[in-house]
Write an enzyme that holds these catalytic residues in place. Structure first.
Site, PDB file in Angstrom:
ATOM      1  N   GLY A 168     103.717  26.672  55.281  1.00 18.49           N
ATOM      2  CA  GLY A 168     104.880  26.130  55.975  1.00 18.49           C
ATOM      3  C   GLY A 168     105.233  26.899  57.227  1.00 18.49           C
ATOM      4  N   HIS A 184      99.060  25.479  63.275  1.00 23.14           N
ATOM      5  CA  HIS A 184      98.884  24.535  62.163  1.00 23.14           C
ATOM      6  C   HIS A 184      98.632  23.129  62.709  1.00 23.14           C
ATOM      7  CE1 HIS A 184     101.637  27.575  60.168  1.00 23.14           C
ATOM      8  NE2 HIS A 184     100.619  27.540  59.336  1.00 23.14           N
ATOM      9  N   GLN A 226      99.691  36.143  46.687  1.00 23.66           N
ATOM     10  CA  GLN A 226      98.988  36.808  47.787  1.00 23.66           C
ATOM     11  C   GLN A 226      99.874  37.772  48.567  1.00 23.66           C
ATOM     12  OE1 GLN A 226      98.149  32.828  49.697  1.00 23.66           O
ATOM     13  NE2 GLN A 226      98.321  34.015  51.565  1.00 23.66           N
ATOM     14  N   ASP A 251      92.715  34.243  60.667  1.00 24.56           N
ATOM     15  CA  ASP A 251      92.523  34.969  59.412  1.00 24.56           C
ATOM     16  C   ASP A 251      91.018  34.979  59.128  1.00 24.56           C
ATOM     17  OD1 ASP A 251      95.304  35.519  58.447  1.00 24.56           O
ATOM     18  OD2 ASP A 251      95.445  33.368  58.745  1.00 24.56           O
ATOM     19  N   ARG A 296     104.963  34.502  61.563  1.00 28.34           N
ATOM     20  CA  ARG A 296     105.744  35.746  61.596  1.00 28.34           C
ATOM     21  C   ARG A 296     106.174  36.129  63.018  1.00 28.34           C
ATOM     22  NH1 ARG A 296     101.898  37.230  57.172  1.00 28.34           N
ATOM     23  NH2 ARG A 296     103.144  37.574  55.293  1.00 28.34           N
TER      24      ARG A 296
HETATM   25  O1  PAF Z   1      96.577  31.067  55.631  1.00 29.50           O
HETATM   26  C1  PAF Z   1      97.517  30.708  54.889  1.00 29.50           C
HETATM   27  O2  PAF Z   1      98.509  30.138  55.331  1.00 29.50           O
HETATM   28  C2  PAF Z   1      97.428  30.959  53.395  1.00 29.50           C
HETATM   29  O3  PAF Z   1      96.737  32.133  53.143  1.00 29.50           O
HETATM   30  C3  PAF Z   1      96.802  29.785  52.609  1.00 29.50           C
HETATM   31  C4  PAF Z   1      95.360  29.543  53.021  1.00 29.50           C
HETATM   32  C5  PAF Z   1      97.620  28.524  52.841  1.00 29.50           C
HETATM   33  C6  PAF Z   1      96.814  30.111  51.116  1.00 29.50           C
HETATM   34  O4  PAF Z   1      98.095  30.349  50.641  1.00 29.50           O
END
Ligand code: PAF
Length: 274
Positions: free
Chosen positions: A28, A34, A58, A147, A184
């Protein structure tokens, strides 16, 4: 767009779809980064599922799980505008039982860099991505290259567990000044934002050194560190191969340069694929 919050509702919404499914998992607080994943997935598939789930497994003890930006209403509007077919927004209870088996990150590439700085993070990330990929039963799933280690580990999981989904790596999206977009970034003050630009500036410096023929990792890293000295804490600058093992010299086509640094409150990461 159908918003579903349970596994049963997701399965019945999926039954109504025929044809290829693209999937974009997110936590989100959607931003342009995104959006580029969602738009690419929209173009390449007949149907599109997006998930929004801030995955607790996580986050390490003391990390920003509670403070992680949550913008449900805005996220729903964005997904609607992007013609998402199904928006999956489960609660923690829907996603997890009390006593679960876990999958772990691989010993070599899963416990260096991010894996070393955030021990356990990749285990939790892989656990939820495995669940989400299984639930979506998507043909293609989209992840950002920002990432880099996450992306590589997800690709390895899909290969090791013979999962029937194609992982599509997507380019890093930056703002007009070069800062890699991240949920963030909202925590950065104007002054911190200026210092945060040192991450992309250091990567630009690395590019120009490499273009000029400098391939030795130690020399490139020293030059980058000078630029990164304005950050509050430089966690690492690394020059690694595609398996995240350190390289003494850059190998064109097989190198990733990665940075993790704290500027003010947020911990920022950025990288360059060479
Ligand atoms: O990259 C992210 O936003 C998160 O690590 C993911 C892949 C949605 C898993 O929670």
């Amino acid at each position: 767009m159908i918003i579903v919050r349970t596994i049963e509702a997701l399965q019945s919404a999926k039954e109504a779809l025929g044809g290829s499914i693209g999937f974009v998992p997110t936590m989100g607080a959607l931003h342009q980064g995104h959006l580029s994943l969602i738009q690419q997935a929209r173009k390449e598939n007949e149907h599109l599922i997006v998930s929004i789930f801030v995955n607790p497994t996580q986050f390490l003890e003391g990390e920003d799980l509670d403070a992680y930006p949550r913008k449900e209403d805005a996220d729903i509007k964005i997904c609607e505008l992007c013609s998402v077919d199904i928006l999956f927004m489960p609660s923690i209870d829907v996603m997890y039982e009390k006593d679960e088996l876990c999958i772990g990150a691989p010993a070599l590439s899963g416990y260096v860099l991010e894996g070393e700085k955030r021990p356990g993070h990749f285990d939790g990330m892989l656990q939820v991505v495995m669940k989400l990929l299984n639930l979506s039963a998507a043909n293609k799933a989209y992840f950002g290259k920002k990432d880099a280690q996450q992306l590589a580990l997800i690709m390895q999981m899909v290969k090791n567990y013979f999962m029937n989904v194609e992982i599509i790596p997507c380019d890093i999206v930056r703002d007009e000044q070069g800062l890699a977009l991240s949920s963030r970034n909202v925590y950065l003050s104007i002054e911190e934002k200026q210092r945060a630009l040192s991450l992309s500036a250091a990567l630009k410096k690395a590019t120009s050194l490499i273009r000029a023929g400098e391939l030795e990792s130690s020399v490139i890293k020293e030059e980058m560190k000078k630029i990164l000295s304005v950050t509050d804490e430089l966690e690492y600058v690394a020059i690694v191969d595609r398996n995240f093992q350190a390289l003494h010299s850059v190998e064109i086509g097989n190198t990733i340069i990665l940075i993790a640094a704290r500027v003010g409150k947020p911990r920022l990461i950025d990288n360059l694929w060479i």
